[in-house]
Design an enzyme around this catalytic site. Structure first.
Site, PDB file in Angstrom:
ATOM      1  N   GLY A   1     -42.575   5.975  74.791  1.00  9.58           N
ATOM      2  CA  GLY A   1     -41.647   6.164  75.899  1.00  9.58           C
ATOM      3  C   GLY A   1     -42.010   7.312  76.817  1.00  9.58           C
TER       4      GLY A   1
ATOM      5  CB  CYS B   1     -32.715 -24.894  80.640  1.00  8.82           C
ATOM      6  SG  CYS B   1     -34.065 -25.575  81.655  1.00  8.82           S
TER       7      CYS B   1
ATOM      8  CB  CYS C   1     -36.092 -27.740  78.402  1.00  7.96           C
ATOM      9  SG  CYS C   1     -35.554 -26.032  78.214  1.00  7.96           S
TER      10      CYS C   1
ATOM     11  CB  CYS D   1     -36.511 -22.148  81.382  1.00  9.16           C
ATOM     12  SG  CYS D   1     -35.723 -22.777  79.904  1.00  9.16           S
TER      13      CYS D   1
ATOM     14  CB  CYS E   1     -39.021 -24.723  80.779  1.00  5.23           C
ATOM     15  SG  CYS E   1     -37.767 -25.899  81.322  1.00  5.23           S
TER      16      CYS E   1
END
Ligand SMILES: Nc1ncnc2c1ncn2[C@@H]1O[C@H](COP(=O)(O)OP(=O)(O)OP(=O)(O)O)[C@@H](O)[C@H]1O
Ligand SMILES: [Mg+2]
Lengths: 275, 314
Positions: B41, B250, B253, B275, B281
């Site tokens: 970080g 979605c 899909c 998606c 997808c």
């Protein structure tokens, strides 16, 4: 039983000891700017609950001294000791940077003449007051907001202004907001540099009144720089008169203002030198 | 990431050093990456180079990718979840040309994935590295413009300002309205900006098996999350962190609990939600999953091999 009694007694002793010991001990503080003297050989003690005014003409070293005391400007020589909350006396310039910064945002306050220097102008009044709380780990939005609301009320800013930015505030309101932002962590020592400078006379009077009340209610120790003797008269218990970077006279406020010993102080008081 | 292999590759007849950057520069970037991994970080400064593409096109990510690619790697590049935007295609072409590495659009086949905005929906593995393109790495910047001060704040873990920002958000909107670049605390220590990814993806960063590397070209910073690092999104006790919720699956899909993009289908207000991760997808559709709008003729253009996404880089 005996083992737990020990720290208790030690704590009681520490508490008893701090009541009649200074909060701040200033010894021989000197600050040069190159060859030029900012302030020199300044020594005094500040007591818990005491309001000390530093007065003197322009260029006499008031701001230089205040910045040295508040660790914003390292002195060229001398020592400044402060009694921490645990009762221990510490040399301010030997604290770690983390300790020093924590002190500045919890146990101390600093009120600038220009509120824009002490505020975040682009966040709301509530966030300005709440910042110190968040800095010390408060993570409850509702509590932070409640505390900010009550502090706004204490400095006579209407609670419905809490989401406004200080840009939308008058000079007097900004100064009051700066004060609330400093006091929210219940500091023990507050430094102020000409807190009423640049405000209209009537606005000044209201601010002084409020400061006087807050200082008394909270039992604050204050070091206030001003060239306005009326401000010193109204707020301070003790006065330090500076000239050419040195303290030339010090004493109880009424004493110094009503019966100055030094010829320069006499001039100052007779307002010949006052702008 | 077989760095040892590429040493043998040398400049080829294509006039480029392997992966464009000279070996000296790659070593410098790798040192920054190693430092970033050692201090999760923490933003490591590095001597960002000019790349043959403008800032804003992911020059930081490109340099990180160039420094870690080996000849055996298989690279995937995504922008907003899609492999087919101009930005993704040009970065993929760049590495095909300068490193000759294999590329893929399939998440599970990739060894290195460079991304702007999204983390793939499919879980990543220890064998993979995710490289983020970062525009503004400094999470404290918006309230504290002074670099000297923000460095000090990181050094002393003084992060109160991050909550000032969230406070403002709630005061203005009634809830934390930040949805992108949502700040996180890494390994109980450094606060980090996860690049312009939606906060939907923040939980995926937490204890991810893959190594995550962040490169900011213009700002000259690299930072990292080693595998299995603790990543916590900042919040308030009474306003806990939440990801976006989509109230439908979605349209193509039928996947639920994934990040969806709204797609305009025609000029009569027809729209659907699909998606954002196009590979995810496609993979689902190939395995027989069907969304409730998959049969819609207007959706046909979306299911062609390469989608027609018209998104352009920022
Ligand atoms: N940054 C600096 N660089 C050089 N000299 C300085 C600097 N700041 C102050 N001084 C000098 O130090 C002396 C004390 O200045 P200081 O600002 O402390 O006075 P002051 O009493 O606060 O004045 P004022 O009432 O005008 O605010 C002056 O001679 C001043 O010119
Ligand atoms: Mg001054």
């Amino acid at each position: 039983m005996t083992s737990s009694a020990l720290p208790d007694r030690a704590e009681a002793q520490a508490a008893a000891a701090t009541a009649d010991e200074p909060l701040l001990k200033v010894s021989g503080v000197t600050r040069y700017y190159g060859d030029r003297i900012g302030c020199t050989d300044i020594s005094f003690d500040l007591w818990p609950g005491e309001v000390l005014a530093i007065v003197g003409e322009s260029g006499s070293g008031k701001t230089t001294l205040l910045n040295c005391l508040s660790t914003r400007l390292a002195p060229t020589a001398g020592a400044i000791e402060y009694r921490m909350r645990d009762g221990a006396m510490r040399n301010l310039y030997q604290l770690t940077e983390a300790e020093r910064r924590l002190l500045m945002r919890t146990d101390w306050g600093f009120v600038h003449q220009n509120p824009a220097e002490g505020l975040r102008m682009t966040v709301s009044a509530g966030a300005n007051v709440g910042e110190r709380l968040m800095a010390v780990g408060n993570r409850h939005y509702g509590n932070i907001r409640d505390t900010a609301t009550s502090w706004l009320e204490r400095v006579e800013i209407a609670a419905d202004r809490i989401d406004d930015q200080p840009r939308a505030f008058s000079g007097g309101m900004r100064q009051r907001l700066q004060i609330a932002r400093n006091l929210v962590t219940h500091p023990r020592l507050v430094f102020m540099d000409e807190p009423t400078g640049g405000l209209d006379v009537s606005v000044q009077a209201r601010l002084l009144d409020m400061l006087r009340r807050l200082v008394a209610d909270l039992g604050l120790s204050v070091i206030i720089v001003t060239h306005d003797l009326a401000v010193a008269r109204l707020l301070s218990h003790r006065i330090v008169v500076m000239r050419h970077g040195r303290i030339i006279e010090t004493g109880l406020t009424d004493q110094v203002l009503d019966d100055p010993r030094e010829p320069y102080s006499q001039l100052l008081v007779s307002s010949i030198l006052q702008a | 990431m077989s760095a040892d292999r590429q040493m043998n590759t040398g400049p080829d007849e294509g006039h480029y050093n392997f992966a464009y950057l000279d070996e000296q520069t790659k070593r410098m970037i790798r040192r920054a990456i190693l430092k970033g991994i050692a201090v999760p970080g923490y933003q490591v400064p590095f001597a960002s180079r000019e790349m043959p593409m403008p800032y804003g096109w992911g020059t930081g990510g490109v340099q990180v990718t160039a420094a870690i690619l080996g000849a055996d790697d298989r690279l995937k590049v995504i922008d907003q979840g899609s492999d087919d935007t101009t930005n993704a295609v040009s970065i993929r072409n760049f590495f095909e040309k300068t490193a000759g590495v294999a590329t893929t659009t399939r998440t599970e086949d990739a060894t290195v994935i460079q991304t702007r905005h999204r983390i793939p929906e499919a879980p990543l593995s220890e064998e993979q590295v995710l490289v983020y393109q970062v525009p503004i790495p400094e999470p404290l910047r918006f309230l504290e413009p002074r670099e000297t001060e923000t460095r000090k704040m990181h050094a002393l873990a003084e992060y109160g300002l991050m909550h000032v920002k969230l406070y403002e958000d709630i005061a203005r909107n009634g809830h934390i309205a930040t949805t992108y670049a949502y700040p996180v605390e890494v390994n109980d220590r450094y606060v980090m900006d996860p690049s312009p990814t939606p906060k939907f993806d923040n939980p995926k960063m937490h204890e991810m098996a893959a190594l995550q590397l962040f490169g900011a070209g213009r700002e000259k910073r690299i930072y990292a999350l080693p595998p299995y690092t603790k990543v916590k999104s900042l919040d308030f006790d009474d306003h806990p962190f939440e990801v976006q919720h989509f109230d439908r699956p979605c349209g193509l899909c039928g996947a639920e609990l994934v990040y969806l993009d709204e797609v305009i289908l025609d000029d009569k207000g027809g729209r659907m939600f699909v998606c954002s991760d196009s590979d995810f997808c496609e993979d689902r559709r190939a395995r027989g999953h069907v969304g409730d709008m998959a049969a819609d003729p207007a959706a046909a253009s979306l299911t062609g091999s390469a989608s027609t996404s018209a998104r352009t880089p920022e």
